[in-house]
Design a protein around this motif. Structure first.
Motif, PDB file in Angstrom:
ATOM      1  N   MET A 198      13.692   1.162   0.058  1.00  0.00           N
ATOM      2  CA  MET A 198      12.906   1.001  -1.163  1.00  0.00           C
ATOM      3  C   MET A 198      13.315   2.087  -2.147  1.00  0.00           C
ATOM      4  O   MET A 198      14.116   2.962  -1.807  1.00  0.00           O
ATOM      5  N   LYS A 199      12.800   2.004  -3.377  1.00  0.00           N
ATOM      6  CA  LYS A 199      13.257   2.942  -4.398  1.00  0.00           C
ATOM      7  C   LYS A 199      12.122   3.458  -5.272  1.00  0.00           C
ATOM      8  O   LYS A 199      11.102   2.795  -5.442  1.00  0.00           O
ATOM      9  N   ALA A 200      12.363   4.654  -5.821  1.00  0.00           N
ATOM     10  CA  ALA A 200      11.502   5.222  -6.855  1.00  0.00           C
ATOM     11  C   ALA A 200      12.341   5.327  -8.123  1.00  0.00           C
ATOM     12  O   ALA A 200      13.492   5.773  -8.081  1.00  0.00           O
TER      13      ALA A 200
ATOM     14  N   ARG B   8       7.910   5.500 -10.774  1.00  0.00           N
ATOM     15  CA  ARG B   8       7.273   4.308 -10.228  1.00  0.00           C
ATOM     16  C   ARG B   8       7.932   3.893  -8.922  1.00  0.00           C
ATOM     17  O   ARG B   8       9.149   4.009  -8.767  1.00  0.00           O
ATOM     18  N   LEU B   9       7.112   3.418  -7.994  1.00  0.00           N
ATOM     19  CA  LEU B   9       7.611   2.776  -6.777  1.00  0.00           C
ATOM     20  C   LEU B   9       7.567   1.269  -7.006  1.00  0.00           C
ATOM     21  O   LEU B   9       6.627   0.764  -7.621  1.00  0.00           O
TER      22      LEU B   9
ATOM     23  N   PRO C 239       5.979  -1.335  -2.934  1.00  0.00           N
ATOM     24  CA  PRO C 239       6.071  -0.663  -1.629  1.00  0.00           C
ATOM     25  C   PRO C 239       5.334  -1.386  -0.505  1.00  0.00           C
ATOM     26  O   PRO C 239       5.760  -1.315   0.643  1.00  0.00           O
TER      27      PRO C 239
ATOM     28  N   ARG D 293       4.445   8.544  -0.962  1.00  0.00           N
ATOM     29  CA  ARG D 293       4.158   9.033  -2.314  1.00  0.00           C
ATOM     30  C   ARG D 293       4.084  10.560  -2.324  1.00  0.00           C
ATOM     31  O   ARG D 293       4.577  11.218  -3.244  1.00  0.00           O
TER      32      ARG D 293
ATOM     33  N   VAL E 132       7.643  11.925  -2.124  1.00  0.00           N
ATOM     34  CA  VAL E 132       8.322  11.798  -3.408  1.00  0.00           C
ATOM     35  C   VAL E 132       7.784  12.832  -4.403  1.00  0.00           C
ATOM     36  O   VAL E 132       8.529  13.401  -5.202  1.00  0.00           O
TER      37      VAL E 132
ATOM     38  N   ILE F 183      14.652   5.411  -0.905  1.00  0.00           N
ATOM     39  CA  ILE F 183      13.690   5.858   0.107  1.00  0.00           C
ATOM     40  C   ILE F 183      13.980   5.100   1.401  1.00  0.00           C
ATOM     41  O   ILE F 183      13.942   3.869   1.426  1.00  0.00           O
TER      42      ILE F 183
END
Length: 208
Positions: free
Chosen positions: A82-84, A93-94, A97, A126, A129, A146
């Motif tokens: 996944m990414k931020a 922003r996520l 998720p 979170r 991050v 992530i």
């Protein structure tokens, strides 16, 4: 903190870091940030990582955010990706998720790893991050990848349900997955080598 929606702003602030349910040990040194124009996927990692251990006798232990360190490996393994993103407004922003958590839970059930609280894991991610917030690239072509990983750490070679497990999360700033950037790519569809066989794990993300 409320539920995360598609594309919503995650309120990463200094005051957001609670300390009652996890242990945070900050790194005494900080690595240099990479050149965003020459990022190779999965080769650069942030200063910290999240680890949560599980044992059949005591269940889930307290989450730990700590300096990035060596990782152990096991045969029974699954992962997510996944990414931020950092927007033009400088907010982080996520992206969806909970959908990653749902698939991760399905993968864990498939490989006989213990169930986990999906919302709690999102909160732990979170928090991680937040600790490494400066690693989220200020770029419209790069992001912070992530990687949650969940593996059995049973100290035996027998084929059985693991009595010990480790869930860890690491962060890596990445550019485009393809060297050509966000452009169409040629793909080869092979009817012989597939992962979605009947009764298989095509709906999971397994380490195999």
């Amino acid at each position: 903190f409320g539920k995360l929606q598609v594309g919503c702003h995650v309120p990463f602030t200094e005051e957001w870091l609670p300390s009652g349910h996890s242990t945070i040990k900050l790194s005494q040194t900080h690595k240099a940030k990479p050149d965003l124009t020459n990022l190779v996927f999965g080769t650069v990692f942030s200063d910290h990582m999240l680890t949560i251990e599980w044992a059949n006798a005591g269940g889930w232990q307290k989450p730990h955010i700590k300096p990035f360190g060596n990782l152990c490996h096991a045969l029974c393994c699954l992962f997510e990706g996944m990414k931020a993103y950092r927007g033009a407004d400088d907010k982080v922003r996520l992206f969806r998720p909970m959908l990653n958590m749902n698939r991760m839970a399905k993968s864990a059930e498939r490989v006989c790893l213990p169930a986990f609280d999906r919302a709690e894991l999102v909160e732990c991610i979170r928090r991680l991050v937040q600790v490494d917030l400066e690693w989220v690239p200020q770029s419209d072509s790069a992001s912070l990848y992530i990687r949650p990983t969940f593996l059995g750490t049973e100290r035996s070679l027998g084929v059985k349900k693991p009595s010990h497990a480790l869930l860890y999360v690491i962060l890596s700033p990445v550019g485009s997955y393809f060297s050509t950037g966000a452009k169409p790519v040629s793909l080869w569809a092979d009817s012989k080598y597939i992962r979605a066989w009947r009764g298989g794990t095509g709906d999971c993300k397994m380490g195999g």
